[in-house]
Structures are given as structure tokens and as C-alpha cells.
Design a protein around this motif. Structure first.
Motif, PDB file in Angstrom:
ATOM      1  N   ILE A  55       0.931  -1.380  -0.025  1.00  0.00           N
ATOM      2  CA  ILE A  55      -0.079  -0.037  -0.036  1.00  0.00           C
ATOM      3  C   ILE A  55       0.923   1.325  -0.022  1.00  0.00           C
ATOM      4  CG2 ILE A  55      -1.713   1.240   1.184  1.00  0.00           C
ATOM      5  CD1 ILE A  55      -2.520  -1.416   2.603  1.00  0.00           C
ATOM      6  N   ILE A  56       0.522   2.410  -0.882  1.00  0.00           N
ATOM      7  CA  ILE A  56       1.341   3.449  -0.694  1.00  0.00           C
ATOM      8  C   ILE A  56       0.467   4.809  -0.710  1.00  0.00           C
ATOM      9  CG2 ILE A  56       2.901   4.905  -2.108  1.00  0.00           C
ATOM     10  CD1 ILE A  56       4.122   2.605  -3.117  1.00  0.00           C
ATOM     11  N   THR A  57       0.611   5.550  -0.107  1.00  0.00           N
ATOM     12  CA  THR A  57      -0.204   6.878   0.173  1.00  0.00           C
ATOM     13  C   THR A  57       0.700   8.218  -0.278  1.00  0.00           C
ATOM     14  OG1 THR A  57      -1.953   7.885   1.119  1.00  0.00           O
ATOM     15  CG2 THR A  57       0.163   7.292   2.457  1.00  0.00           C
ATOM     16  N   LEU A  58       0.032   9.102  -0.854  1.00  0.00           N
ATOM     17  CA  LEU A  58       0.498  10.455  -0.951  1.00  0.00           C
ATOM     18  C   LEU A  58       0.076  11.595   0.178  1.00  0.00           C
ATOM     19  CD1 LEU A  58       2.528  12.656  -2.325  1.00  0.00           C
ATOM     20  CD2 LEU A  58       0.808  13.070  -3.816  1.00  0.00           C
ATOM     21  N   THR A  59       0.868  12.161   0.801  1.00  0.00           N
ATOM     22  CA  THR A  59       0.270  13.081   2.090  1.00  0.00           C
ATOM     23  C   THR A  59       0.497  14.347   1.623  1.00  0.00           C
ATOM     24  OG1 THR A  59       2.320  13.546   3.091  1.00  0.00           O
ATOM     25  CG2 THR A  59       1.494  11.305   3.520  1.00  0.00           C
ATOM     26  N   ASP A  60      -0.156  15.116   2.428  1.00  0.00           N
ATOM     27  CA  ASP A  60      -0.315  16.675   2.155  1.00  0.00           C
ATOM     28  C   ASP A  60       1.105  17.421   2.225  1.00  0.00           C
ATOM     29  OD1 ASP A  60      -2.927  16.764   1.777  1.00  0.00           O
ATOM     30  OD2 ASP A  60      -3.251  17.241   3.840  1.00  0.00           O
ATOM     31  N   ARG A  61       2.080  16.533   2.935  1.00  0.00           N
ATOM     32  CA  ARG A  61       3.611  17.109   2.941  1.00  0.00           C
ATOM     33  C   ARG A  61       4.470  16.590   1.828  1.00  0.00           C
ATOM     34  NH1 ARG A  61       5.154  19.187   7.713  1.00  0.00           N
ATOM     35  NH2 ARG A  61       3.725  19.076   9.630  1.00  0.00           N
ATOM     36  N   ARG A  62       3.717  16.149   0.605  1.00  0.00           N
ATOM     37  CA  ARG A  62       4.400  15.942  -0.444  1.00  0.00           C
ATOM     38  C   ARG A  62       5.210  14.815  -0.057  1.00  0.00           C
ATOM     39  NH1 ARG A  62       6.396  20.102  -4.893  1.00  0.00           N
ATOM     40  NH2 ARG A  62       4.523  21.412  -5.098  1.00  0.00           N
ATOM     41  N   PHE A  63       4.862  13.727   0.662  1.00  0.00           N
ATOM     42  CA  PHE A  63       5.719  12.686   1.015  1.00  0.00           C
ATOM     43  C   PHE A  63       4.903  11.299   0.852  1.00  0.00           C
ATOM     44  CE2 PHE A  63       7.604   9.688   4.275  1.00  0.00           C
ATOM     45  CZ  PHE A  63       9.013  10.238   4.307  1.00  0.00           C
ATOM     46  N   LEU A  64       5.494  10.389   0.256  1.00  0.00           N
ATOM     47  CA  LEU A  64       5.106   9.000  -0.002  1.00  0.00           C
ATOM     48  C   LEU A  64       5.431   8.001   1.021  1.00  0.00           C
ATOM     49  CD1 LEU A  64       6.241   8.828  -3.893  1.00  0.00           C
ATOM     50  CD2 LEU A  64       3.812   8.924  -3.015  1.00  0.00           C
ATOM     51  N   ARG A  65       4.375   7.476   1.578  1.00  0.00           N
ATOM     52  CA  ARG A  65       4.474   6.509   2.667  1.00  0.00           C
ATOM     53  C   ARG A  65       4.082   5.106   1.915  1.00  0.00           C
ATOM     54  NH1 ARG A  65       0.643   9.857   7.112  1.00  0.00           N
ATOM     55  NH2 ARG A  65       2.325  11.123   7.722  1.00  0.00           N
ATOM     56  N   ALA A  66       4.974   4.218   2.396  1.00  0.00           N
ATOM     57  CA  ALA A  66       4.749   2.627   1.863  1.00  0.00           C
ATOM     58  C   ALA A  66       4.668   1.871   2.753  1.00  0.00           C
ATOM     59  CB  ALA A  66       5.692   2.593   0.523  1.00  0.00           C
TER      60      ALA A  66
END
Length: 264
Positions: free
Chosen positions: A113-124
Motif C-alpha cells: 500500500i502507498i499513499t501521498l500525504t499533504d506534505r508531499r511525502f510518499l508513505r509505503a
């Protein structure tokens, strides 16, 4: 490649010009006639800027269990779990853990799973050999590392298998133009990362359409899976493990392509 452990997400500040992740998927089941749903599953949640893939473990068929049901339920529960987290601040491992706890089907599955946060950060986060590649300027800058117990036996969530605590978390700063390619084992067992990189370079200058790129990558992986003499990653891993497999690995193939762009 950057070491995710050295990346401080807090150093990334919200930007007035935020980013948007636009994604599309292509799925090619290994037996489209008899089992059109296959054992893979995926989701794309545009609202929460989150995508995921899952690969049901086929060895359960010997016990009469269809792991595709587990994979689909797991991904559906991930989408439900997203409702419990704020948009722009999703934590994929928490999503996967909640989905795991609510999945009651028999079988097991790998996942990413990968998401794009409001801080221009990709969490995986990922478990097993479902994973991702991150491309920047048509070059690989980061990729997930497969978790395997032994050859052809990945870590997996489900019945009497690995708990979600084993999931690996990584994070990366995102910039406009980044391309994420998520895939199940059918992708990474049949294509090397540099082969996907070559596809991006060939399309350099073209307007990127995630659905077209996902289809192109999936078809290339499918062709490799049917090639009995291909020097595939699976064949090479087989030889390293003292086995004798040659060619590609016939498997379900799921590819999700996500393009990071400036928001309008």
C-alpha cells in the motif's frame, strides 16, 4: 538510492502548490477463462490518494482454498479502513493492520500500500513480494525489498502466517513527475526493474497516461511469463536456490501505475 531510515518526514513542509497522485491499473489473470477473478486484487482510492495491491498465495488450492477471496477481502477492507484516517495523513501500515484484523476469509496474501500525504511525502508499506518501484526522470530511485521465507515462499498475511507487524514501512519525498509502479509477484517474477525503466525511457516526451503504461507493463510481463526460455527474475532465483526452473513464471499479473503531478 536513498536510505528510507535517513529520511525525516517532519522536515517536509506543506506546500501551497500541493501534489496529486493519478493512478490506473491493469490486471491479467493467469487463467482468464476458468478463473477470471484470479488470485490478485487491488484498489485505487483517488479521494484518499492511496493505492494498493495484494497477491493471494496459490499453494492454498491444494487444500481447496481460493486465496483470491482472501486478497479481494483484504483490499476491500483496506478501502474501508481508509475512512477512519484523515485525508492527506494516511498511515498505510495502520490501514493494512485494520484490514487484516477484519479479513475473515481463508487463505493468505502478500500486499503493498502507498499513499501521498499533504506534505508531499510518499508513505509505503509492504508484506512479501508484492511491492513497488519509484521512478524519477525515467530512472529508478527507490524500490521495495521482497520479504521471503525461502525460494517461492514470501511472507504473507492470513491463516497461520505472518502478522501485519512484519510489514516494512518506507517513505520518500515526492516531486512532480514521479512515477510509481506497484505490482504483485507476477510482475516482479517476470520483469527486471531495468526493463520497466526502459519502457519509461522509450515513452520519454509522451504525455503519460497511467492506464496505458499499466497495460504496456502488464503485457510485457505476461509475454515473459509465457516464454519458456526467458532469463526471468524467477528463473534466476530458482537457480540460486538450487532449483531448475527455466523461463518465466505463469502467474496472475497486477500493475498499478501512479503519476505524481502538481494539483490544478
Amino acid at each position: 538510492m536513498e536510505d528510507p531510515k535517513d529520511i525525516d518526514e517532519k522536515a517536509s513542509q506543506p506546500n501551497p502548490q500541493s501534489l496529486n497522485m493519478v493512478a490506473a491499473a491493469c490486471y491479467i489473470p493467469k487463467d482468464s477463462i476458468k478463473r477470471s477473478e484470479g488470485e490478485d486484487a487491488h484498489f485505487i482510492c483517488q479521494e484518499k490518494q492511496t493505492v494498493g495491491v495484494a497477491d493471494g498465495v496459490g499453494s492454498w488450492l491444494a487444500e481447496g482454498i481460493d486465496s483470491g477471496i482472501y486478497a479481494r477481502e483484504l483490499m476491500a477492507n483496506c478501502v474501508t479502513a481508509l475512512d477512519n484516517q484523515p485525508k492527506g495523513n494516511i498511515h498505510p501500515k495502520m490501514v493494512l493492520t485494520e484490514a487484516y484484523l477484519n479479513t475473515k476469509a481463508e487463505g493468505s496474501s502478500t500486499a503493498c500500500i502507498i499513499t501521498l500525504t499533504d506534505r508531499r511525502f510518499l508513505r509505503a508499506t509492504h508484506v512479501g513480494d508484492s511491492g513497488f518501484l519509484l521512478f524519477r526522470n525515467n530512472m529508478i530511485v527507490n524500490q521495495s525489498q521482497a520479504q521471503k521465507i525461502s525460494f517461492d515462499c514470501p511472507f504473507q498475511l492470513g491463516m497461520k502466517r505472518s502478522p501485519p507487524e512484519c510489514a516494512i514501512k518506507t517513505g520518500y519525498f515526492a516531486i512532480p513527475g514521479d512515477i510509481l509502479v506497484l505490482g504483485t509477484g507476477g510482475l516482479f517474477d517476470n520483469l527486471y526493474p531495468n526493463q520497466i525503466e526502459s519502457i519509461l525511457r522509450e515513452k520519454n516526451g509522451e504525455i503519460l497516461k497511467p492506464e496505458e503504461l499499466a497495460r504496456t507493463i502488464s503485457e510485457l510481463a505476461y509475454n515473459a511469463s509465457m516464454n519458456i526460455v526467458a532469463d526471468s527474475p524467477f528463473a534466476r532465483a530458482s537457480q540460486e536456490a538450487g532449483k531448475s526452473h527455466k523461463g518465466g513464471k505463469i502467474d496472475d499479473i497486477t500493475v498499478v501505475v501512479a503519476h505524481i503531478i502538481e494539483s490544478a
